[in-house]
Structure formats: structure tokens, C-alpha cells
Design an enzyme around this catalytic site. Structure first.
Site, PDB file in Angstrom:
ATOM      1  N   GLU A 107     -12.165  -9.227   3.782  1.00 11.58           N
ATOM      2  CA  GLU A 107     -11.960  -9.625   5.448  1.00 11.58           C
ATOM      3  C   GLU A 107     -12.196  -8.657   6.782  1.00 11.58           C
ATOM      4  O   GLU A 107     -13.119  -8.388   7.299  1.00 11.58           O
ATOM      5  CB  GLU A 107     -10.655  -9.450   5.564  1.00 11.58           C
ATOM      6  CG  GLU A 107      -9.972 -10.915   5.011  1.00 11.58           C
ATOM      7  CD  GLU A 107      -8.058 -10.584   5.473  1.00 11.58           C
ATOM      8  OE1 GLU A 107      -7.344  -9.902   4.786  1.00 11.58           O
ATOM      9  OE2 GLU A 107      -7.684 -11.984   6.089  1.00 11.58           O
ATOM     10  N   GLU A 127      -5.577 -12.074  -2.621  1.00 11.91           N
ATOM     11  CA  GLU A 127      -3.889 -12.406  -1.946  1.00 11.91           C
ATOM     12  C   GLU A 127      -2.821 -13.208  -3.059  1.00 11.91           C
ATOM     13  O   GLU A 127      -2.396 -12.654  -2.712  1.00 11.91           O
ATOM     14  CB  GLU A 127      -3.935 -12.342  -0.101  1.00 11.91           C
ATOM     15  CG  GLU A 127      -4.427 -11.349   0.082  1.00 11.91           C
ATOM     16  CD  GLU A 127      -6.198 -11.442   0.654  1.00 11.91           C
ATOM     17  OE1 GLU A 127      -6.531 -11.864  -0.300  1.00 11.91           O
ATOM     18  OE2 GLU A 127      -6.341 -11.186   1.311  1.00 11.91           O
TER      19      GLU A 127
HETATM   20  N1  T1G Z   1      -4.176  -1.648  -3.994  1.00 12.83           N
HETATM   21  C1  T1G Z   1      -3.036  -0.224  -4.523  1.00 12.83           C
HETATM   22  N2  T1G Z   1      -3.479   0.020  -5.702  1.00 12.83           N
HETATM   23  C2  T1G Z   1      -4.461  -1.128  -6.384  1.00 12.83           C
HETATM   24  C3  T1G Z   1      -5.687  -1.703  -5.848  1.00 12.83           C
HETATM   25  C4  T1G Z   1      -4.653  -2.050  -4.323  1.00 12.83           C
HETATM   26  N3  T1G Z   1      -5.646  -3.266  -3.913  1.00 12.83           N
HETATM   27  N4  T1G Z   1      -5.731  -2.206  -6.237  1.00 12.83           N
HETATM   28  C5  T1G Z   1      -6.124  -1.468  -7.392  1.00 12.83           C
HETATM   29  N5  T1G Z   1      -5.347  -0.794  -7.377  1.00 12.83           N
HETATM   30  C6  T1G Z   1      -4.542   0.381  -8.615  1.00 12.83           C
HETATM   31  C7  T1G Z   1      -4.294   0.424 -10.100  1.00 12.83           C
HETATM   32  O1  T1G Z   1      -3.462  -0.117  -9.428  1.00 12.83           O
HETATM   33  C8  T1G Z   1      -4.696   1.219 -11.088  1.00 12.83           C
HETATM   34  O2  T1G Z   1      -4.439   1.980 -10.447  1.00 12.83           O
HETATM   35  C9  T1G Z   1      -6.243   1.011 -10.562  1.00 12.83           C
HETATM   36  O3  T1G Z   1      -6.455   1.209  -9.043  1.00 12.83           O
HETATM   37  C10 T1G Z   1      -7.412   0.405 -10.950  1.00 12.83           C
HETATM   38  O4  T1G Z   1      -7.105  -0.324 -10.540  1.00 12.83           O
HETATM   39  C11 T1G Z   1      -4.985  -7.715   4.328  1.00 12.83           C
HETATM   40  C12 T1G Z   1      -2.892  -8.664   2.636  1.00 12.83           C
HETATM   41  C13 T1G Z   1     -10.678  -4.436  -7.628  1.00 12.83           C
HETATM   42  C14 T1G Z   1     -10.767  -5.939  -9.855  1.00 12.83           C
HETATM   43  O5  T1G Z   1      -5.269  -7.867  -4.442  1.00 12.83           O
HETATM   44  O6  T1G Z   1      -7.852  -6.931  -8.918  1.00 12.83           O
HETATM   45  O7  T1G Z   1      -5.785  -7.419   1.582  1.00 12.83           O
HETATM   46  O8  T1G Z   1      -3.413   2.348 -13.120  1.00 12.83           O
HETATM   47  O9  T1G Z   1      -7.223  -1.053 -13.574  1.00 12.83           O
HETATM   48  O10 T1G Z   1      -9.758  -3.582 -13.858  1.00 12.83           O
HETATM   49  O11 T1G Z   1      -5.506  -9.589   3.632  1.00 12.83           O
HETATM   50  O12 T1G Z   1      -7.870  -3.101  -9.678  1.00 12.83           O
HETATM   51  O13 T1G Z   1      -5.210   3.451 -12.211  1.00 12.83           O
HETATM   52  O14 T1G Z   1      -2.807   4.469 -10.977  1.00 12.83           O
HETATM   53  O15 T1G Z   1      -7.315  -2.990 -12.150  1.00 12.83           O
HETATM   54  O16 T1G Z   1     -11.510  -1.909 -12.533  1.00 12.83           O
HETATM   55  C15 T1G Z   1      -5.847  -7.707  -2.156  1.00 12.83           C
HETATM   56  C16 T1G Z   1      -5.668  -5.904  -6.407  1.00 12.83           C
HETATM   57  C17 T1G Z   1      -4.742  -6.897  -1.273  1.00 12.83           C
HETATM   58  C18 T1G Z   1      -6.301  -6.170  -5.125  1.00 12.83           C
HETATM   59  C19 T1G Z   1     -10.205  -3.217 -10.120  1.00 12.83           C
HETATM   60  N6  T1G Z   1      -6.714  -7.031  -2.981  1.00 12.83           N
HETATM   61  N7  T1G Z   1      -6.832  -5.073  -7.714  1.00 12.83           N
HETATM   62  O17 T1G Z   1      -9.662  -3.768 -11.387  1.00 12.83           O
HETATM   63  O18 T1G Z   1      -8.629  -2.126 -12.288  1.00 12.83           O
HETATM   64  S1  T1G Z   1      -4.068  -7.510  -0.331  1.00 12.83           S
HETATM   65  C20 T1G Z   1      -6.594  -7.554  -4.541  1.00 12.83           C
HETATM   66  C21 T1G Z   1      -7.300  -6.116  -8.331  1.00 12.83           C
HETATM   67  C22 T1G Z   1      -4.858  -7.592   0.849  1.00 12.83           C
HETATM   68  C23 T1G Z   1      -5.637  -8.433   3.257  1.00 12.83           C
HETATM   69  C24 T1G Z   1      -4.000  -8.364   1.897  1.00 12.83           C
HETATM   70  C25 T1G Z   1      -7.825  -4.571  -9.430  1.00 12.83           C
HETATM   71  C26 T1G Z   1      -9.646  -4.605  -9.118  1.00 12.83           C
HETATM   72  P1  T1G Z   1      -3.995   3.120 -12.058  1.00 12.83           P
HETATM   73  P2  T1G Z   1      -7.594  -1.469 -12.145  1.00 12.83           P
HETATM   74  P3  T1G Z   1     -10.191  -3.057 -12.850  1.00 12.83           P
END
Ligand code: T1G
Length: 696
Positions: A107, A127
Site C-alpha cells: 500500500e 491481511e
Molecule cells: N509484523 C511483525 N513481525 C513480522 C511480520 C509483521 N508483519 N512479518 C514477519 N514478522 C516476523 C516473524 O514473526 C519472524 O519473527 C520474522 O519476522 C521472520 O518472519 C495496513 C494492516 C514477510 C513473507 O501479513 O508473510 O500490513 O520468529 O519467519 O519465512 O493494510 O514473515 O524471527 O522473531 O515469516 O522469510 C500484512 C506477514 C500485515 C506479512 C517473510 N503483512 N509476514 O517470511 O520469515 S497487516 C503480513 C510474512 C498490514 C495494512 C495491513 C512473512 C514474510 P521471529 P518469517 P519468512
């Protein structure tokens, strides 16, 4: 603390770099940093354009999900503020994307005037996977870029799309070969030199979809989205992008986003998101524990499980030598694997040459000598302890010293198997779930002597083969099947007391599970348990041979779907369970013969007894240390047993009901049914403290 966002000048181009490892989430401080960078560009007359990029592994992975579970102090700059800042900019802002541009990250990029990215970058709106909707105008901009008919599948599936697709959809303007920053700077300079306008997606219109599109789309997602809230809120928001002015659409998006965020579903899904990452953290096996390289594997047994396990390895390029006892079994096993892949190719989800490549990585053999040098061997032979022991004695003799010896047993004692080898420290359980090439759950069973390097290696291997590995202890049924046994016992008990199979299945299905216990029994095959019970009855005279209803059903040759009849009947070729009056009569007769007075059982009792049975057993498992955390148990149940992801799992569900209420109900059933409902001491303790499993 290092700066979360840095600003620098490259000639006439300002460069804003988000640096918030590990994934550049838009945590508190990042939006403000980006806005400071834009301001620096605005106020410097030597700067003609600005490039926004991410440091480390990717661009921006979205909002910081932690901040939804524990909100930051009010007043911190938000994504909305960043977007407004971009829209007020008088100079072009170009997003330079590598790695992930997801959710709020995408976004942020869509609010820029232009976007470019590397050929390996991926784009998506995940999301929906955590129970919310894009909340940074994504539901309004994406339909304006590629039309609602392409935007909805992307936002409702949460899938990531590769760079080429993003380019075709218009999400990005250019794919940069070579150095991304150089390419983005050249792009920005060209925009300026050619006098391109500041492109604002908000000023564009989203095309009206073809008639009937929304109805057809809702039909197409009905199965997967059943019970979920967010998919339908996304559809509502996307409709607004077509029908309402931008600001009104944003207003509606904000309202729908809030509704989802405040729902129990987002809490369930967000807890599961973190749970699926926390489960790989093992307190006494630190992250830097040395691991072994797994460059080759061997699989013993080319049956359903062995074939599925083999596919997991070759799918990620790890060659497998698959061993069987007869050429006929080997050929049959290879044929099943080939048919599985061919089916995926037919569905267009796998290319023929990828299938051929995977098949070429499989080496069938009848000789143990051919597996001796594999880095790991996974045994998937018949579920009989004597056979397992014989196999492991053989493996102990022939496998190279540092080979990991894994058993796929689903219930047998891994320590007893390890004890027949000279190397119990190399023995571990890898409990795959059928179909092994589909189910994401992998229970990694830690033996008493399994060494830490082996645990670390297998947990890492689990992630490599795209499973969700959860470490469990050695006990009957480990975690998932041990809890399932309690749940199934209650379901069966309620049929004896007055419910019909379809009553129990419906209540559980409506609660959100993928399938009720009786339909699941028919799918798995009723004869599996029946043969085990018959064998145990012949081996052990003490076991009273009081054939249960399920045994009587098997005696009638009704083994479930495979015989078009089990608890239900099935039209030939159909998997749809049809309640069968013949079974209702059998149940009634069975109860009459035992003077069981049947009574009506309502949905609430069905759900309480099925789900609280899981919770009570889960509490005992926790207390015994057979699972490390309550969230591990939830991860197991969501990924292996079809528990609705929007409730996370039985343990979080119990926390949200309130452990005091759960404990009170368990005590009631304990009074009524005796020791099978003996409350877990941990449940009692937490209930009395007013605490939750999550507090542990
Ligand atoms: N927030 C906080 N921590 C996150 C995170 C996030 N969005 N994404 C990953 N982490 C942490 C995860 O917990 C782990 O921590 C480390 O990063 C590595 O993650 C306004 C409201 C990006 C594809 O849903 O899909 O934006 O265990 O093991 O396999 O519209 O992480 O090392 O302590 O998964 O390489 C939308 C979620 C949010 C993306 C990477 N975004 N993340 O995968 O590593 S809502 C998501 C993922 C939003 C807006 C809305 C995956 C990844 P730790 P990982 P990976």
C-alpha cells in the site's frame, strides 16, 4: 538504536531507506521516518525526485502485526499519514522494491507515484490471512490499477504474485535488471526529464466488472472462506472502489478494517501467525545449534505415506532413494507418485518439466546398500513395533555414522525403537500427516536421547520441505492423535447416548472444523481401527470383545468411503456423506440391547464435550511437557486436524471462552462421566488464578 529510516542524496535524487529488520515492518517510528525523508526531499531544491526502498531482505512486509495485539502509544504517525504525505508531495516518489512488498508495504508503494522492482520481488495483500483487510487504501487503489476482477482474487486469497505478474497487472511500472537502486534512480531521473505528471491512482477509476462477477466470485470462495469474516469485508470494500468516490471508499475501508480487527477471528489468526513461528524456537536447542546438511534422503516404504514423504523432499530438490521389499510394491509406489504429479500438472499448477525433474530425483531400489550414504532416512513401513525394530536394527548396521534415522510412526514409542540401535542420539520421530505431500503439519518427536543437533537439523528440514514442524514428546499418540482420541471418544459416546452421527458432525462442522469425526472416520477408513482392535482382542484375552457400533459397521463390510458405506452411505464416485437409516436402526438396536436410554443432545453439549475434551487433554500434555507451549498445540490442531484457523486452536479458544467456564464444564462432565473427564491440574490451577494458557 540504529535509525529505522535513513535519508541520503544521490545527485539530484533523494533516497529514503527503511531499515527495520527482520522484514521492515511499519513499526512505530518507521512511518515518521519515511515522512521525515519526504520532507527532506521536498525542502531541498537540489532534489528533483525521491526513491523509497528497504534495507536487508525486502522492501516492506506490512504493518507490524505485534502492534495489533499490543497497540503502540496513541499519536504515533501511521500509514495513513505517510500516504497523505506522499499525496501532498510536489516531487515524484518512486518505490524501489526487492524481496517482499506486502500488505501495508504494498500500500505504501501504491501511494507512491511510480513503482519499480527486481525480477525476484513478490507482491501481495496477506491481511486476509490474519483476519483483517488491507487498511491503507489497498482495497481502493488495487481495483483502480487492475480492475476489481483481478484485484479481488489477489486480496481474498492473500497469495503473493511474482514480479512479472505484478508488471502485467500494472502494480509496478518497470522490472529493474541489475542494481535496483541504480535502476530506480535512472527511472526517477527519466520521469523528471520527460516531465511525466505525478501519477495518483486515487484519481483513476476502477472498471465495472462483468455482470454476475461478484456472485460467481463469492461462489468460488465459499468453501475456503466458510466462517471467515475478512474475505466478505474485502468484497464489500472492493465494490466501493467501483461504486463510490475515493474518499468515501477509504472511509468504508476504514470501518470494515476496524470491524475485522476487533473480531475474535483476527486475534485467532494473528496468534496462529506468531504461533507457527514460535514453535520452531526450542528453549534448550538454541538458534545457533549446529545443523547437518541434508543433501540426500532415503525413504523406507513406498506406500501412501512413503510416497507422500518422498514427494516433499524432491519438491525442494532433495534427491530420494526409495526402498521397498518387492519390485511390485516399488512399482506401485512410483506409479502413485507419478499419478499425483500428473494430476497437478493437469490442473496447471505444475509444469511438465518440473514434474519430470522431480521424478528424476527419485531412485527406486530393493537393496539397503543403496541408501547407506543418505543424510537422513525416513522409515514409513507398517505400523507394527516388531517390524519397526527389525528395520532400525538393519538401518543401524548399514547407514553412514552421521545419518539421521527418522521414524514416521504415528503412535509407537520412539525411544523403544531407538533402543535397538547403537545410536539412539541419531534417532528421531518425523510424524507426517496423510496425505503427506499435502498436510503442512510435521510432528517432530524428540526421543530421550535424540541429540540437539539432530533436533535442530530436522526442525530446519521441516521448514525447508515447507512443513510446519512442531516438537513433541514421546507419549501415546504424541500430541495431535492423543487429543484426537479424547475428542473421538466423546463423539462416539454421544452417539450411544442419543445423538446421531450427522448431529455430531454438523455441530462440529458449523463450529468450523473441516469435517466432523464420523465423516472423517469414513474418509480414513473404519477398518484400520477395527483390525487393530481385533488383533489386540486376540492377543490379550483381558480385552473384552464387546464389539462396538463401529465394529458392527465393519462386520457389515462397511469400511467408509472406500466401500461406499460406513457411518454414512455414499453414491458411487461421490464423497458426500448421506445419513443412512440402516445405521440409525443399528444404533437404536445396539442401545436397546444394552438398555441405554437415549436422549436428545444439543449442539452446545456436542461442542463442549468435543472441544473441551481436546482442551483438557491439551492441558495434561502441557503439564507433562509433551508440548512446549499452548500455541504449539494450537498450531498442531490448526495444521493437522482442520481446526478453524480463525479460532487458532483449542487452547486459545478455551482462553477466549474463559478457563473458569471451561473448568466448570469439565468438572460437570467429570461428575457425570467419571475419570475420563478428570480435570487437568493445570486447567484447575489456571482457572482458579483467572489466568490463561497464553499466560504460561
Ligand atoms: N509484523 C511483525 N513481525 C513480522 C511480520 C509483521 N508483519 N512479518 C514477519 N514478522 C516476523 C516473524 O514473526 C519472524 O519473527 C520474522 O519476522 C521472520 O518472519 C495496513 C494492516 C514477510 C513473507 O501479513 O508473510 O500490513 O520468529 O519467519 O519465512 O493494510 O514473515 O524471527 O522473531 O515469516 O522469510 C500484512 C506477514 C500485515 C506479512 C517473510 N503483512 N509476514 O517470511 O520469515 S497487516 C503480513 C510474512 C498490514 C495494512 C495491513 C512473512 C514474510 P521471529 P518469517 P519468512
Amino acid at each position: 538504536m540504529a535509525n529505522l529510516v535513513n535519508f541520503e542524496k544521490r545527485g539530484p535524487i533523494g533516497v529514503i531507506t527503511v531499515d527495520n529488520p527482520p522484514v521492515n515492518a511499519l513499526s512505530v517510528g518507521v512511518p515518521q521516518g519515511i515522512m521525515d525523508g519526504v520532507k527532506a526531499g521536498e525542502t531541498d531544491s537540489g532534489i528533483t525526485a525521491v526513491v523509497l526502498r528497504g534495507a536487508g531482505r525486502g522492501f516492506i512486509a506490512g504493518a507490524d502485526i505485534n502492534e495489533f495485539l499490543s497497540p503502540p502509544p496513541p499519536g504515533s504517525a501511521s500509514l495513513d499519514d505517510v500516504i497523505t504525505c506522499f499525496e501532498n508531495s510536489t516531487k515524484p516518489i518512486v518505490a524501489a522494491i526487492h524481496g517482499n512488498a506486502l500488505g501495508g508495504g504494498l500500500e505504501t508503494a501504491l501511494a507512491c507515484h511510480y513503482r519499480c522492482g527486481t525480477g525476484e520481488a513478490v507482491y501481495g495483500f496477506p491481511e486476509v490471512l490474519i483476519g483483517i483487510i488491507p487498511g491503507g487504501h489497498g482495497t481502493q487503489r488495487l481495483p483502480r490499477i487492475c480492475g476489481v476482477e483481478k484485484a479481488l482474487p489477489l486480496m481474498v486469497s492473500g497469495e503473493f504474485v511474482p514480479a512479472k505478474t505484478a508488471l502485467a497487472l500494472g502494480i509496478i511500472d518497470e522490472i529493474v535488471d541489475g542494481d535496483l537502486l541504480d535502476g530506480a534512480i535512472a527511472f526517477a531521473e527519466r520521469i523528471v526529464a520527460e516531465g511525466h505528471p505525478l501519477r495518483k491512482i486515487r484519481d483513476e477509476t476502477a472498471s465495472v466488472p462483468t455482470d454476475g462477477f461478484y456472485e460467481n466470485f463469492e461462489k468460488s470462495i465459499a468453501k475456503r472462506a466458510r466462517g471467515h469474516l475478512a474475505p466478505y469485508k474485502i468484497i464489500e470494500a472492493a465494490k466501493a472502489a467501483v461504486e463510490l468516490p475515493f474518499e468515501d471508499g477509504v472511509e468504508l475501508e476504514r470501518k470494515l478494517f476496524r470491524e475485522c480487527l476487533e473480531s475474535d477471528q483476527s486475534k485467532g489468526l494473528m496468534n496462529l501467525f506468531f504461533g507457527e513461528r514460535t514453535c520452531t524456537k526450542i528453549p534448550d536447542v538454541p538458534r545457533d545449534t549446529p545443523t547437518q546438511n541434508i543433501a540426500s534422503a532415503a525413504v523406507l516404504g513406498a506406500g501412501t505415506m512413503g510416497g507422500g514423504i518422498t514427494m516433499n523432499f524432491v519438491n525442494v530438490g532433495i534427491p530420494v532413494t526409495i526402498l521397498e521389499m518387492s519390485q511390485e510394491a516399488l512399482d506401485r509406489g512410483l506409479e502413485i507418485i507419478r499419478a499425483n504429479y500428473a494430476n497437478t500438472v493437469k490442473k496447471g499448477r505444475l509444469s511438465q518439466d518440473k514434474m519430470d525433474k522431480r521424478m528424476s530425483l527419485i531412485t527406486p531400489t530393493l537393496s539397503y546398500d543403496d541408501i547407506a550414504n543418505a543424510d537422513i532416512v525416513v522409515e514409513a513401513v507398517f505400523e507394527e513395533m516388531d517390524i519397526k525394530k527389525e528395520v532400525f536394527r538393519k538401518l543401524d548396521d548399514i547407514m553412514k555414522p552421521d545419518a539421521i534415522l527418522a521414524t514416521n510412526t504415528s503412535t509407537l514409542d520412539v525411544d523403544e525403537i531407538a533402543a535397538v540401535t547403537e545410536r539412539p542420539e541419531m534417532v528421531i520421530g518425523t510424524h507426517f500427516f496423510s496425505p503427506a505431500n499435502v498436510m503442512r503439519l510435521l510432528e517432530v518427536v524428540r526421543g530421550a536421547h535424540t541429540k540437539k543437533e539432530v533436533i535442530a537439523t530436522v526442525m530446519q528440514l521441516g521448514k525447508t520441505i515447507k512443513k510446519v514442524p512442531v516438537l513433541v514428546g514421546v507419549c501415546d499418540g504424541f500430541v495431535g492423535n492423543r487429543m484426537l482420541a479424547r475428542y473421538s471418544k466423546q463423539a462416539y459416546q454421544m452417539v450411544l447416548e442419543g445423538a446421531l452421527p450427522q448431529d455430531v458432525d454438523k455441530a462440529v462442522f458449523d463450529f468450523g472444523l473441516a469435517m466432523g469425526p464420523f465423516a472423517m472416520g469414513d474418509l480414513a477408513g473404519l477398518d484400520v481401527g477395527w483390525r487393530i482392535r481385533k488383533r489386540r482382542a486376540t492377543e490379550n484375552a483381558a480385552i473384552k470383545d464387546d464389539a462396538g457400533i463401529d465394529d458392527q459397521i465393519c462386520e457389515m463390510g462397511r469400511f467408509g468411503q472406500k466401500t461406499n458405506a460406513g457411518w454414512y452411505k455414499y453414491e458411487p464416485g461421490s464423497r458426500v456423506p448421506i445419513p443412512d437409516p440402516e445405521i440409525e436402526q443399528l444404533i437404536t438396536r445396539y442401545c436397546e440391547e444394552r438398555q441405554i436410554q437415549r436422549r436428545p443432545i444439543d449442539e452446545q453439549e456436542i461442542i463442549e464435550r468435543c472441544i473441551y475434551a481436546l482442551v483438557n487433554e491439551g492441558a495434561k500434555i502441557l503439564e507433562e511437557g509433551m508440548a512446549l507451549r499452548a500455541s504449539d498445540i494450537d498450531v498442531i490442531y490448526a495444521n493437522g486436524y482442520g481446526f478453524p484457523r480463525y479460532r487458532a486452536g483449542p487452547m486459545l479458544y478455551a482462553d477466549m471462552v474463559g478457563l473458569g467456564k471451561v473448568y466448570k464444564a469439565v468438572c460437570g462432565y467429570h461428575k457425570q462421566y467419571g475419570e475420563i473427564w478428570e480435570p487437568a491440574p493445570l486447567l484447575k490451577r489456571l482457572a482458579e488464578q483467572g489466568a490463561t494458557f497464553n499466560d504460561l
